[in-house]
Motif scaffolding. Structure first.
Motif, PDB file in Angstrom:
ATOM      1  N   ILE A 248       5.642   9.316   4.438  1.00 43.72           N
ATOM      2  CA  ILE A 248       5.724   8.017   5.114  1.00 43.72           C
ATOM      3  C   ILE A 248       5.331   8.160   6.584  1.00 43.72           C
ATOM      4  CG2 ILE A 248       7.320   6.218   5.906  1.00 43.72           C
ATOM      5  CD1 ILE A 248       8.672   6.512   3.110  1.00 43.72           C
ATOM      6  N   ARG A 249       5.768   9.233   7.235  1.00 45.54           N
ATOM      7  CA  ARG A 249       5.382   9.440   8.640  1.00 45.54           C
ATOM      8  C   ARG A 249       3.864   9.566   8.776  1.00 45.54           C
ATOM      9  NH1 ARG A 249      10.159  12.488   8.852  1.00 45.54           N
ATOM     10  NH2 ARG A 249       9.043  14.424   8.494  1.00 45.54           N
ATOM     11  N   LEU A 250       3.203  10.126   7.773  1.00 46.57           N
ATOM     12  CA  LEU A 250       1.740  10.278   7.817  1.00 46.57           C
ATOM     13  C   LEU A 250       1.006   8.948   7.688  1.00 46.57           C
ATOM     14  CD1 LEU A 250       1.099  13.423   5.588  1.00 46.57           C
ATOM     15  CD2 LEU A 250       0.694  13.215   8.040  1.00 46.57           C
ATOM     16  N   VAL A 251       1.503   8.063   6.820  1.00 43.89           N
ATOM     17  CA  VAL A 251       0.753   6.838   6.510  1.00 43.89           C
ATOM     18  C   VAL A 251       1.265   5.590   7.207  1.00 43.89           C
ATOM     19  CG1 VAL A 251       0.038   7.753   4.274  1.00 43.89           C
ATOM     20  CG2 VAL A 251       2.099   6.340   4.409  1.00 43.89           C
ATOM     21  N   HIS A 252       2.439   5.633   7.782  1.00 45.27           N
ATOM     22  CA  HIS A 252       3.044   4.435   8.365  1.00 45.27           C
ATOM     23  C   HIS A 252       2.413   4.120   9.725  1.00 45.27           C
ATOM     24  CE1 HIS A 252       6.092   1.520   9.448  1.00 45.27           C
ATOM     25  NE2 HIS A 252       6.572   1.615   8.211  1.00 45.27           N
ATOM     26  N   PRO A 253       2.150   2.840  10.000  1.00 33.79           N
ATOM     27  CA  PRO A 253       1.508   2.484  11.269  1.00 33.79           C
ATOM     28  C   PRO A 253       2.440   2.516  12.489  1.00 33.79           C
ATOM     29  CG  PRO A 253       1.917   0.501   9.993  1.00 33.79           C
ATOM     30  CD  PRO A 253       2.295   1.672   9.123  1.00 33.79           C
ATOM     31  N   PHE A 254       3.755   2.473  12.287  1.00 37.73           N
ATOM     32  CA  PHE A 254       4.674   2.499  13.426  1.00 37.73           C
ATOM     33  C   PHE A 254       4.694   3.884  14.061  1.00 37.73           C
ATOM     34  CE2 PHE A 254       7.723  -1.038  11.721  1.00 37.73           C
ATOM     35  CZ  PHE A 254       6.766  -2.001  12.013  1.00 37.73           C
ATOM     36  N   GLU A 255       4.854   3.915  15.376  1.00 36.86           N
ATOM     37  CA  GLU A 255       4.963   5.188  16.089  1.00 36.86           C
ATOM     38  C   GLU A 255       6.189   5.964  15.603  1.00 36.86           C
ATOM     39  OE1 GLU A 255       5.717   6.695  20.671  1.00 36.86           O
ATOM     40  OE2 GLU A 255       4.838   4.724  20.330  1.00 36.86           O
ATOM     41  N   ILE A 256       7.290   5.238  15.437  1.00 37.90           N
ATOM     42  CA  ILE A 256       8.522   5.829  14.895  1.00 37.90           C
ATOM     43  C   ILE A 256       8.979   4.941  13.745  1.00 37.90           C
ATOM     44  CG2 ILE A 256      10.890   6.552  15.373  1.00 37.90           C
ATOM     45  CD1 ILE A 256      10.130   6.685  18.347  1.00 37.90           C
ATOM     46  N   PRO A 257       8.544   5.240  12.531  1.00 41.00           N
ATOM     47  CA  PRO A 257       8.949   4.380  11.407  1.00 41.00           C
ATOM     48  C   PRO A 257      10.444   4.497  11.121  1.00 41.00           C
ATOM     49  CG  PRO A 257       7.642   6.239  10.620  1.00 41.00           C
ATOM     50  CD  PRO A 257       7.667   6.321  12.118  1.00 41.00           C
ATOM     51  N   GLU A 258      11.020   3.393  10.723  1.00 43.73           N
ATOM     52  CA  GLU A 258      12.427   3.394  10.304  1.00 43.73           C
ATOM     53  C   GLU A 258      12.468   3.925   8.880  1.00 43.73           C
ATOM     54  OE1 GLU A 258      16.182   0.358   9.631  1.00 43.73           O
ATOM     55  OE2 GLU A 258      14.215  -0.454  10.098  1.00 43.73           O
ATOM     56  N   VAL A 259      12.962   5.125   8.725  1.00 39.44           N
ATOM     57  CA  VAL A 259      13.045   5.774   7.420  1.00 39.44           C
ATOM     58  C   VAL A 259      14.390   6.481   7.348  1.00 39.44           C
ATOM     59  CG1 VAL A 259      11.987   7.429   5.847  1.00 39.44           C
ATOM     60  CG2 VAL A 259      10.558   6.213   7.480  1.00 39.44           C
TER      61      VAL A 259
ATOM     62  N   ASP B  20       0.827  -1.210   0.000  1.00 38.56           N
ATOM     63  CA  ASP B  20       0.000   0.000   0.000  1.00 38.56           C
ATOM     64  C   ASP B  20       0.861   1.260   0.000  1.00 38.56           C
ATOM     65  OD1 ASP B  20      -2.236  -1.633   0.044  1.00 38.56           O
ATOM     66  OD2 ASP B  20      -2.640  -1.322   2.185  1.00 38.56           O
ATOM     67  N   ILE B  21       1.893   1.267   0.841  1.00 38.60           N
ATOM     68  CA  ILE B  21       2.794   2.422   0.903  1.00 38.60           C
ATOM     69  C   ILE B  21       3.546   2.572  -0.419  1.00 38.60           C
ATOM     70  CG2 ILE B  21       4.878   3.334   2.003  1.00 38.60           C
ATOM     71  CD1 ILE B  21       3.794   2.240   4.673  1.00 38.60           C
ATOM     72  N   ALA B  22       4.036   1.467  -0.971  1.00 37.01           N
ATOM     73  CA  ALA B  22       4.785   1.517  -2.235  1.00 37.01           C
ATOM     74  C   ALA B  22       3.923   2.072  -3.359  1.00 37.01           C
ATOM     75  CB  ALA B  22       5.295   0.120  -2.583  1.00 37.01           C
ATOM     76  N   ARG B  23       2.691   1.586  -3.481  1.00 38.93           N
ATOM     77  CA  ARG B  23       1.802   2.070  -4.549  1.00 38.93           C
ATOM     78  C   ARG B  23       1.485   3.561  -4.389  1.00 38.93           C
ATOM     79  NH1 ARG B  23      -0.159  -1.291  -8.077  1.00 38.93           N
ATOM     80  NH2 ARG B  23      -0.102  -3.521  -7.713  1.00 38.93           N
ATOM     81  N   ALA B  24       1.233   3.979  -3.158  1.00 37.21           N
ATOM     82  CA  ALA B  24       0.917   5.399  -2.915  1.00 37.21           C
ATOM     83  C   ALA B  24       2.114   6.284  -3.264  1.00 37.21           C
ATOM     84  CB  ALA B  24       0.506   5.599  -1.463  1.00 37.21           C
ATOM     85  N   ILE B  25       3.309   5.845  -2.911  1.00 36.24           N
ATOM     86  CA  ILE B  25       4.529   6.603  -3.225  1.00 36.24           C
ATOM     87  C   ILE B  25       4.695   6.755  -4.737  1.00 36.24           C
ATOM     88  CG2 ILE B  25       7.057   6.417  -3.210  1.00 36.24           C
ATOM     89  CD1 ILE B  25       6.750   5.212  -0.375  1.00 36.24           C
TER      90      ILE B  25
END
Length: 171
Positions: free
Chosen positions: A124-135, A70-75
């Protein structure tokens, strides 16, 4: 009552000169990223060479394959990247709340323009489910010229079938 200008030991014409110099310095500092991007693109166009760091690879861990897709397609839909690899089952060990945690995650390798990395991080920070995404990202040092040209075309925005400039400083 003293005027502020009367306390300054510099004569009036010198104060104006100092002020003008400070304004020029501030304007130069603030416009540096845009000027650097334009000069690197000009250099690349004239010499036909690749300028190291123009493109980056962004790494993002996701909790499962569906979220990763989902994240890949949105990006890709938003033209924030030209390509995303989804690498399954990365074993992760990390500290969280003072404890060692272990998880299986899905790794995204996102290829994009370096000038789009900041926007990509924000999205990614907006859509990612992790509190602190690894980016995080790493600049590309070298690459096949044809691939880099394809990457350029894939991250540009299209308008009526032609390539147009992206965000400010990201042409």
């Amino acid at each position: 009552m003293d005027r502020l200008g009367s306390r300054c030991p510099l004569p009036g014409y010198l104060r104006r000169s100092v002020l003008i110099c400070l304004l020029i310095l501030a304007a130069s500092f603030l416009s540096y990223p845009v000027l650097r991007t334009l000069s690197l693109q000009l250099h690349s166009a004239i010499t036909g060479s690749y300028v190291s760091g123009t493109y980056s690879i962004v790494f993002v861990n996701c909790p499962n394959e569906q979220i990763a897709r989902d994240i890949a397609r949105a990006i890709l839909d938003k033209k924030l990247a030209a390509s995303v690899n989804i690498l399954p089952k990365a074993s992760s060990l990390y500290f969280w709340n003072g404890e060692i945690e272990e998880a299986t995650e899905i790794l995204l390798l996102i290829k994009t323009k370096t000038c789009k990395v900041r926007m990509l991080f924000s999205y990614i920070r907006l859509v990612h489910p992790f509190e602190i995404p690894e980016v995080f990202s790493l600049p590309m040092d070298q690459g096949d010229v044809r691939y880099l040209k394809w990457l350029e075309e894939g991250t540009g925005r299209t308008e009526w079938g032609r390539l147009v400039a992206g965000p400010a400083g990201c042409l």
